[in-house]
Design a protein around this motif. Structure first.
Motif, PDB file in Angstrom:
ATOM      1  N   ARG A  31       0.837  -1.190   0.000  1.00 61.49           N
ATOM      2  CA  ARG A  31       0.000   0.000   0.000  1.00 61.49           C
ATOM      3  C   ARG A  31       0.877   1.246   0.000  1.00 61.49           C
ATOM      4  NH1 ARG A  31      -5.327  -0.685   2.180  1.00 61.49           N
ATOM      5  NH2 ARG A  31      -5.596   1.568   2.110  1.00 61.49           N
ATOM      6  N   GLU A  32       0.242   2.371  -0.375  1.00 61.28           N
ATOM      7  CA  GLU A  32       0.892   3.675  -0.280  1.00 61.28           C
ATOM      8  C   GLU A  32      -0.079   4.638   0.393  1.00 61.28           C
ATOM      9  OE1 GLU A  32       2.459   5.182  -3.970  1.00 61.28           O
ATOM     10  OE2 GLU A  32       3.005   3.175  -4.669  1.00 61.28           O
ATOM     11  N   ALA A  33       0.471   5.690   0.979  1.00 64.84           N
ATOM     12  CA  ALA A  33      -0.356   6.725   1.597  1.00 64.84           C
ATOM     13  C   ALA A  33       0.351   8.061   1.421  1.00 64.84           C
ATOM     14  CB  ALA A  33      -0.581   6.428   3.074  1.00 64.84           C
ATOM     15  N   SER A  34      -0.456   9.123   1.301  1.00 67.88           N
ATOM     16  CA  SER A  34       0.114  10.447   1.038  1.00 67.88           C
ATOM     17  C   SER A  34       0.099  11.363   2.262  1.00 67.88           C
ATOM     18  CB  SER A  34      -0.635  11.119  -0.123  1.00 67.88           C
ATOM     19  OG  SER A  34      -2.004  11.296   0.205  1.00 67.88           O
ATOM     20  N   ASN A  35      -0.464  10.894   3.369  1.00 66.39           N
ATOM     21  CA  ASN A  35      -0.419  11.669   4.611  1.00 66.39           C
ATOM     22  C   ASN A  35      -0.597  10.719   5.798  1.00 66.39           C
ATOM     23  OD1 ASN A  35      -3.365  11.492   5.387  1.00 66.39           O
ATOM     24  ND2 ASN A  35      -3.614  12.591   3.455  1.00 66.39           N
ATOM     25  N   GLY A  36      -0.402  11.256   6.985  1.00 67.68           N
ATOM     26  CA  GLY A  36      -0.443  10.422   8.167  1.00 67.68           C
ATOM     27  C   GLY A  36      -1.773   9.765   8.432  1.00 67.68           C
ATOM     28  N   ARG A  37      -2.845  10.478   8.154  1.00 65.22           N
ATOM     29  CA  ARG A  37      -4.167   9.910   8.411  1.00 65.22           C
ATOM     30  C   ARG A  37      -4.427   8.708   7.505  1.00 65.22           C
ATOM     31  NH1 ARG A  37      -7.147  11.854  11.820  1.00 65.22           N
ATOM     32  NH2 ARG A  37      -6.183  13.923  11.749  1.00 65.22           N
ATOM     33  N   GLU A  38      -4.054   8.852   6.235  1.00 64.73           N
ATOM     34  CA  GLU A  38      -4.176   7.720   5.323  1.00 64.73           C
ATOM     35  C   GLU A  38      -3.290   6.563   5.786  1.00 64.73           C
ATOM     36  OE1 GLU A  38      -3.296   8.730   1.321  1.00 64.73           O
ATOM     37  OE2 GLU A  38      -4.900  10.210   1.127  1.00 64.73           O
ATOM     38  N   ALA A  39      -2.119   6.899   6.318  1.00 64.56           N
ATOM     39  CA  ALA A  39      -1.177   5.874   6.762  1.00 64.56           C
ATOM     40  C   ALA A  39      -1.746   5.034   7.894  1.00 64.56           C
ATOM     41  CB  ALA A  39       0.128   6.525   7.205  1.00 64.56           C
ATOM     42  N   VAL A  40      -2.385   5.678   8.857  1.00 64.43           N
ATOM     43  CA  VAL A  40      -2.972   4.952   9.986  1.00 64.43           C
ATOM     44  C   VAL A  40      -4.033   3.979   9.484  1.00 64.43           C
ATOM     45  CG1 VAL A  40      -4.341   5.174  12.093  1.00 64.43           C
ATOM     46  CG2 VAL A  40      -2.485   6.795  11.634  1.00 64.43           C
ATOM     47  N   ARG A  41      -4.874   4.461   8.580  1.00 66.87           N
ATOM     48  CA  ARG A  41      -5.919   3.598   8.026  1.00 66.87           C
ATOM     49  C   ARG A  41      -5.325   2.454   7.203  1.00 66.87           C
ATOM     50  NH1 ARG A  41      -8.664   7.359   6.300  1.00 66.87           N
ATOM     51  NH2 ARG A  41      -7.926   7.487   4.152  1.00 66.87           N
ATOM     52  N   ALA A  42      -4.340   2.779   6.370  1.00 67.61           N
ATOM     53  CA  ALA A  42      -3.739   1.770   5.501  1.00 67.61           C
ATOM     54  C   ALA A  42      -2.980   0.722   6.311  1.00 67.61           C
ATOM     55  CB  ALA A  42      -2.801   2.441   4.500  1.00 67.61           C
ATOM     56  N   ALA A  43      -2.319   1.143   7.383  1.00 68.94           N
ATOM     57  CA  ALA A  43      -1.577   0.199   8.217  1.00 68.94           C
ATOM     58  C   ALA A  43      -2.514  -0.823   8.848  1.00 68.94           C
ATOM     59  CB  ALA A  43      -0.809   0.948   9.306  1.00 68.94           C
ATOM     60  N   ALA A  44      -3.694  -0.377   9.246  1.00 70.00           N
ATOM     61  CA  ALA A  44      -4.670  -1.280   9.851  1.00 70.00           C
ATOM     62  C   ALA A  44      -5.262  -2.231   8.816  1.00 70.00           C
ATOM     63  CB  ALA A  44      -5.784  -0.477  10.511  1.00 70.00           C
TER      64      ALA A  44
END
Length: 221
Positions: A31-44
């Motif tokens: 996965r990739e994410a462009s900000n921290g909020r997306e990162a938290v969701r993507a990590a889960a």
């Protein structure tokens, strides 16, 4: 196969990191994410093994995202590798406090980035002892001694474990600790692991910060 989440607000950086890791063999960017909020969701959602995290991003920065990911409810907590520039020293220390297991510069060679991901995944911290110590000496202030010892259970450490913690903070490897204390490398590793359990630390990076905050190790010593 090591699964990786790449987090950076610059598409070109994400592309470069993805290409480097994908071409290395044994690593898959899931996965990739462009900000921290997306990162938290993507990590889960992605259950990645390693998160390669930028610091300065919109909506939520990498420090806050790291803290949320590490504290998340998932039983499979990923390890976080911070992507940084030299201008972000103070933020690096904050990220280590938040739970990151190491850091690497954005100007690193491709093989260094691959090695960093593998090191983090193996359960080791990615720390340059000299660089990390310099950062902590600049940005970590000792906390009230009683508070640190009570909150982090330092009072539960044996005298030998405190000796080992000091040596970890000074950047020694398990082999070097063993030689310094005239014990076996296996015994040194056992001491380090017990210390981590007693003080609820994820890896050596957090032991280094704890040693400075507690006053066990002072700047310049």
């Amino acid at each position: 196969m090591i699964s990786v989440l790449v987090v950076d607000d610059q598409p070109l950086v994400r592309q470069a990191v993805r290409d480097i890791l994908s071409d290395s063999g044994g690593i898959q960017v899931v996965r990739e994410a462009s900000n921290g909020r997306e990162a938290v969701r993507a990590a889960a959602e992605a259950a990645a093994d390693v998160v390669v995290m930028d610091i300065r991003m919109p909506e939520m920065d990498g420090i806050a995202a790291t803290s949320e990911i590490i504290a998340g409810p998932s039983a499979r907590t990923p390890r976080v590798l911070i992507l940084t520039t030299f201008e972000e020293d103070e933020y690096i220390v904050a990220a280590l406090r938040a739970g990151a297991s190491g850091f690497i510069g954005k100007g690193a060679e491709p093989e260094d980035i691959v090695r960093a991901v593998r090191t983090i995944h193996s359960g080791e911290s990615l720390l340059s002892p000299i660089a990390t110590r310099a950062l902590i000496e600049r940005f970590v202030e000792p906390l009230p001694l009683a508070s640190v010892w009570e909150d982090r259970s330092l009072s539960r450490l044996t005298e030998r474990e405190r000796e080992v913690l000091v040596l970890v903070a000074r950047g020694l490897t398990n082999q070097e600790i063993a030689a310094s204390l005239v014990i076996s490398p296996h015994t040194a590793k056992t001491h380090v692991n017990r210390i981590m359990t007693k003080v609820d630390a994820r890896d050596r990076a957090h032991l280094v910060i704890l040693a400075y905050e507690s006053g066990l190790v002072s700047a310049g010593l």
